[in-house]
Design a protein around this motif. Structure first.
Motif, mmCIF file in Angstrom:
data_model
loop_
_atom_site.group_PDB
_atom_site.id
_atom_site.type_symbol
_atom_site.label_atom_id
_atom_site.label_comp_id
_atom_site.label_asym_id
_atom_site.label_seq_id
_atom_site.Cartn_x
_atom_site.Cartn_y
_atom_site.Cartn_z
ATOM 1 N N VAL A 14 0.750 -1.394 0.345
ATOM 2 C CA VAL A 14 0.654 -0.012 -0.088
ATOM 3 C C VAL A 14 0.983 1.059 0.086
ATOM 4 C CG1 VAL A 14 -1.659 1.031 1.358
ATOM 5 C CG2 VAL A 14 -1.601 -1.579 1.167
ATOM 6 N N GLY A 15 0.852 1.633 -1.506
ATOM 7 C CA GLY A 15 1.839 2.938 -1.539
ATOM 8 C C GLY A 15 3.132 2.466 -2.501
ATOM 9 N N ALA A 20 9.142 1.346 -1.548
ATOM 10 C CA ALA A 20 8.211 -0.024 -1.943
ATOM 11 C C ALA A 20 9.287 -0.282 -2.905
ATOM 12 C CB ALA A 20 6.549 0.480 -2.194
ATOM 13 N N PRO A 42 -2.959 4.920 -5.422
ATOM 14 C CA PRO A 42 -3.738 6.319 -6.250
ATOM 15 C C PRO A 42 -2.992 7.111 -7.493
ATOM 16 C CG PRO A 42 -3.095 8.288 -3.999
ATOM 17 C CD PRO A 42 -2.514 6.358 -4.346
ATOM 18 N N ASP A 43 -1.876 6.588 -7.372
ATOM 19 C CA ASP A 43 -0.847 7.501 -8.338
ATOM 20 C C ASP A 43 -0.960 6.500 -9.357
ATOM 21 O OD1 ASP A 43 0.980 8.220 -10.079
ATOM 22 O OD2 ASP A 43 2.412 9.285 -8.489
ATOM 23 N N GLN A 46 2.799 5.554 -10.399
ATOM 24 C CA GLN A 46 3.036 4.117 -9.910
ATOM 25 C C GLN A 46 2.426 3.208 -9.829
ATOM 26 O OE1 GLN A 46 5.702 6.138 -9.358
ATOM 27 N NE2 GLN A 46 6.249 4.768 -8.177
ATOM 28 N N PRO A 80 3.109 8.483 2.170
ATOM 29 C CA PRO A 80 3.548 9.204 3.266
ATOM 30 C C PRO A 80 3.359 8.674 4.253
ATOM 31 C CG PRO A 80 2.860 9.719 1.086
ATOM 32 C CD PRO A 80 2.408 8.515 0.989
ATOM 33 N N HIS A 84 -0.015 6.977 7.297
ATOM 34 C CA HIS A 84 0.066 5.290 8.026
ATOM 35 C C HIS A 84 -0.949 4.565 9.464
ATOM 36 C CE1 HIS A 84 4.688 5.784 7.278
ATOM 37 N NE2 HIS A 84 3.778 5.728 6.058
ATOM 38 N N LYS A 102 8.506 3.288 8.357
ATOM 39 C CA LYS A 102 8.133 4.670 10.068
ATOM 40 C C LYS A 102 7.650 5.721 9.379
ATOM 41 C CE LYS A 102 11.853 6.626 8.107
ATOM 42 N NZ LYS A 102 11.710 8.151 7.549
ATOM 43 N N ALA A 166 14.933 12.478 -2.182
ATOM 44 C CA ALA A 166 13.150 12.432 -3.139
ATOM 45 C C ALA A 166 11.914 11.564 -2.848
ATOM 46 C CB ALA A 166 13.786 12.065 -4.437
ATOM 47 N N THR A 167 10.950 12.378 -3.677
ATOM 48 C CA THR A 167 9.674 11.446 -3.734
ATOM 49 C C THR A 167 9.479 11.283 -4.897
ATOM 50 O OG1 THR A 167 8.743 13.675 -3.259
ATOM 51 C CG2 THR A 167 8.906 12.531 -1.171
ATOM 52 N N VAL A 168 8.028 10.833 -4.928
ATOM 53 C CA VAL A 168 7.629 9.757 -6.464
ATOM 54 C C VAL A 168 6.825 11.829 -6.821
ATOM 55 C CG1 VAL A 168 7.900 7.994 -5.902
ATOM 56 C CG2 VAL A 168 6.404 8.663 -5.743
ATOM 57 N N HIS A 192 13.903 7.233 13.427
ATOM 58 C CA HIS A 192 15.445 6.179 13.898
ATOM 59 C C HIS A 192 16.057 6.400 14.295
ATOM 60 C CE1 HIS A 192 14.509 4.683 9.419
ATOM 61 N NE2 HIS A 192 14.913 5.604 9.150
ATOM 62 N N SER A 290 19.404 5.294 0.794
ATOM 63 C CA SER A 290 17.796 6.003 1.422
ATOM 64 C C SER A 290 17.182 4.511 1.267
ATOM 65 C CB SER A 290 17.016 6.442 1.146
ATOM 66 O OG SER A 290 18.147 8.400 1.091
HETATM 67 N N1 LIG Z 1 12.489 2.794 6.331
HETATM 68 C C1 LIG Z 1 13.343 3.766 5.866
HETATM 69 O O1 LIG Z 1 14.904 3.574 5.495
HETATM 70 C C2 LIG Z 1 12.544 4.445 4.983
HETATM 71 C C3 LIG Z 1 13.535 5.418 3.335
HETATM 72 C C4 LIG Z 1 12.614 5.675 2.864
HETATM 73 C C5 LIG Z 1 11.207 6.414 3.268
HETATM 74 N N2 LIG Z 1 10.920 5.095 3.930
HETATM 75 C C6 LIG Z 1 9.311 5.682 4.510
HETATM 76 O O2 LIG Z 1 8.293 4.964 3.303
HETATM 77 C C7 LIG Z 1 7.265 6.192 3.668
HETATM 78 C C8 LIG Z 1 7.753 6.508 1.807
HETATM 79 O O3 LIG Z 1 8.240 6.953 1.936
HETATM 80 P P1 LIG Z 1 8.915 6.940 0.176
HETATM 81 O O4 LIG Z 1 10.076 7.513 0.067
HETATM 82 O O5 LIG Z 1 8.402 5.679 -0.808
HETATM 83 O O6 LIG Z 1 7.615 8.419 -0.744
HETATM 84 P P2 LIG Z 1 6.783 7.787 -2.306
HETATM 85 O O7 LIG Z 1 6.000 9.503 -2.348
HETATM 86 O O8 LIG Z 1 8.807 7.995 -2.528
HETATM 87 O O9 LIG Z 1 5.977 6.932 -2.324
HETATM 88 C C9 LIG Z 1 5.044 7.235 -1.841
HETATM 89 C C10 LIG Z 1 3.691 6.767 -2.401
HETATM 90 O O10 LIG Z 1 2.607 6.896 -1.099
HETATM 91 C C11 LIG Z 1 1.366 6.371 -3.046
HETATM 92 N N3 LIG Z 1 0.692 7.070 -2.264
HETATM 93 C C12 LIG Z 1 0.074 8.140 -1.383
HETATM 94 N N4 LIG Z 1 -1.310 8.008 -1.099
HETATM 95 C C13 LIG Z 1 -1.647 6.876 -0.442
HETATM 96 C C14 LIG Z 1 -2.799 6.385 -0.576
HETATM 97 N N5 LIG Z 1 -4.107 7.252 0.260
HETATM 98 N N6 LIG Z 1 -2.495 5.071 -0.832
HETATM 99 C C15 LIG Z 1 -2.000 4.334 -1.369
HETATM 100 N N7 LIG Z 1 -0.809 4.410 -1.832
HETATM 101 C C16 LIG Z 1 -0.456 6.241 -1.505
HETATM 102 C C17 LIG Z 1 1.444 8.189 -3.242
HETATM 103 O O11 LIG Z 1 0.863 8.396 -5.036
HETATM 104 C C18 LIG Z 1 3.293 7.116 -3.766
HETATM 105 O O12 LIG Z 1 3.444 6.498 -5.052
HETATM 106 C C19 LIG Z 1 7.690 7.156 3.973
HETATM 107 O O13 LIG Z 1 6.833 7.358 5.388
HETATM 108 C C20 LIG Z 1 9.196 7.270 4.771
HETATM 109 O O14 LIG Z 1 9.101 7.646 5.760
HETATM 110 C C21 LIG Z 1 11.464 5.031 5.402
#
Ligand SMILES: NC(=O)c1ccc[n+]([C@@H]2O[C@H](COP(=O)([O-])OP(=O)(O)OC[C@H]3O[C@@H](n4cnc5c(N)ncnc54)[C@H](O)[C@@H]3O)[C@@H](O)[C@H]2O)c1
Length: 357
Positions: A14-15, A20, A42-43, A46, A80, A84, A102, A166-168, A192, A290
């Motif tokens: 999910v996400g 991911a 939703p994107d 993606q 995001p 969560h 997290k 960066a984010t998508v 962390h 990352s």
């Molecule tokens: N543990 C780690 O080392 C680590 C590293 C990077 C990111 N993260 C965490 O992972 C999470 C995502 O970060 P990211 O960098 O991948 O961000 P990202 O923006 O690249 O990805 C987030 C995804 O969530 C999707 N999304 C938004 N709303 C949604 C919904 N309602 N249902 C399903 N999907 C939805 C977006 O479209 C996007 O594809 C954050 O919580 C971030 O803190 C953790």
């Protein structure tokens, strides 16, 4: 819900953004214990990436459609942060176990609701505390367990970055948008640092003080720099985090009664009086990339054990709960000019057993 060991566990992502794609998918594809059936995002762009990387999975734009159409053992939530908690509660209400990126949640109130939902449904809620699984921190923990530097009295953790990751989505940086991130670097890296301090000290915090600042991303609604001190019985943890550095680096120091352990990106040095320093090198610097799929792979062993063994459940949840309380207190302290806030008294007490127990 207890799960039998004789079949692969059915999951959905999910996400489907950066973590991911780069951190989780490479591991899911190669782990025979798990089978990813579906992706929800939703994107559309993606979902198209998902179709390429995981051609057999079904794809959904919402979790309601996902839950209506799939029989799942677990979800892997990587949206995001602000989403969560509600996603974890929704999944738990369906009797679905949760592996969550997290931060698990941004408020103690929501954390309590996650705990109640998970306890009622007997499902695991397990937060991705992946830095604990980095080989360099695992080695540091082994040195601490062996008592080589004696009782730990001080922990320093530093994360220096030049900008948020960066984010998508073109031009989108949810990390600088408080409505989606829930906060700045304290949410992103602070979480962390909090569980790493708990991992090193094995103790409950006594008090927290923090100061946050905006040094570089002045137009954003979140802090890009944070100092946080956590007091424990006979020990302190000092955390410094910034997205406004001119270099990318991670460092940590554990000071004990008889010596120190220094972690400097890819090197660990143990110094004990009257002995030559012992240096160990690691292939990957902590600050490289990352997404850390190798750390995620190691963490899945513990997630799986919680799924299979109800009596092992709860330790990860309690750690996330403590991080959540530290996060809330750190922001409250910063708003009160760095005031020292007691860990137990300010927030409602943690009640009942851990999630899934
Ligand atoms: N543990 C780690 O080392 C680590 C590293 C990077 C990111 N993260 C965490 O992972 C999470 C995502 O970060 P990211 O960098 O991948 O961000 P990202 O923006 O690249 O990805 C987030 C995804 O969530 C999707 N999304 C938004 N709303 C949604 C919904 N309602 N249902 C399903 N999907 C939805 C977006 O479209 C996007 O594809 C954050 O919580 C971030 O803190 C953790």
């Amino acid at each position: 819900m207890t799960i039998r060991r004789n079949r692969a566990l059915r999951g959905a992502l999910v996400g489907f953004g950066n973590v991911a794609v780069h951190g989780h998918v490479p591991v899911w594809k190669n782990d025979r214990h798990f089978s990813i059936l579906a992706v929800c995002d939703p994107d559309e762009a993606q979902l198209a990436v998902a179709a390429e990387l995981l051609p057999d999975v079904r794809r959904y734009p919402t979790v309601d459609e996902l839950f209506a159409n799939e029989r799942l053992d677990f979800v892997d939530v990587a949206t995001p942060p602000a989403l969560h908690g509600e996603l974890a509660i929704k999944a738990a209400a369906q009797g679905i176990h949760v592996l969550c990126e997290k931060p698990l949640t941004l408020s103690v109130d929501e954390c309590n609701r996650i705990r109640s939902a998970a306890s009622a449904a007997h499902v695991v809620v397990f937060t991705n505390h992946n830095w604990k699984y980095a080989p360099i921190f695992r080695t540091a923990k082994r040195v601490l367990r062996r008592g080589e530097i004696g009782r730990v009295t001080h922990v320093e953790l530093q994360t220096l970055r030049m900008q948020p990751p960066a984010t998508v989505g073109e031009g989108d940086t949810w990390r600088l948008d408080p409505a989606r991130s829930g906060g700045g670097i304290l949410v992103d890296h602070g979480w962390h640092a909090f569980y790493l301090a708990l991992y090193a000290l094995d103790a409950e915090p006594i008090a927290v003080s923090a100061r946050t600042a905006r040094r570089k991303f002045l137009a954003s609604g979140v802090e890009d720099t944070a100092n946080c001190t956590i007091e424990f019985d006979g020990a302190t943890a000092e955390i410094f985090l910034t997205w406004a550095a001119d270099e990318r680096r991670n460092a940590a120091r554990f000071t004990g009664a008889q010596g120190t352990i220094d972690v400097a990106d890819r090197t660990l040095i143990v110094r004990v009086a009257e002995r030559a320093p012992v240096e160990t090198g690691f292939a990957q610097p902590l600050s490289a990339g990352s997404y850390h799929p190798d750390w995620f792979a190691a963490l899945l062993d513990d997630f799986r054990e919680e799924l299979y063994e109800p009596k092992l459940r709860g330790a990860n949840f309690r750690e996330a709960e403590t991080c959540c309380r530290l996060l809330e207190l750190a922001y409250r302290s910063s708003a009160a000019d760095g005031a020292r806030l007691p860990f137990r008294e300010v927030l409602p007490p943690i009640e009942g057993p851990g999630a899934g127990e």
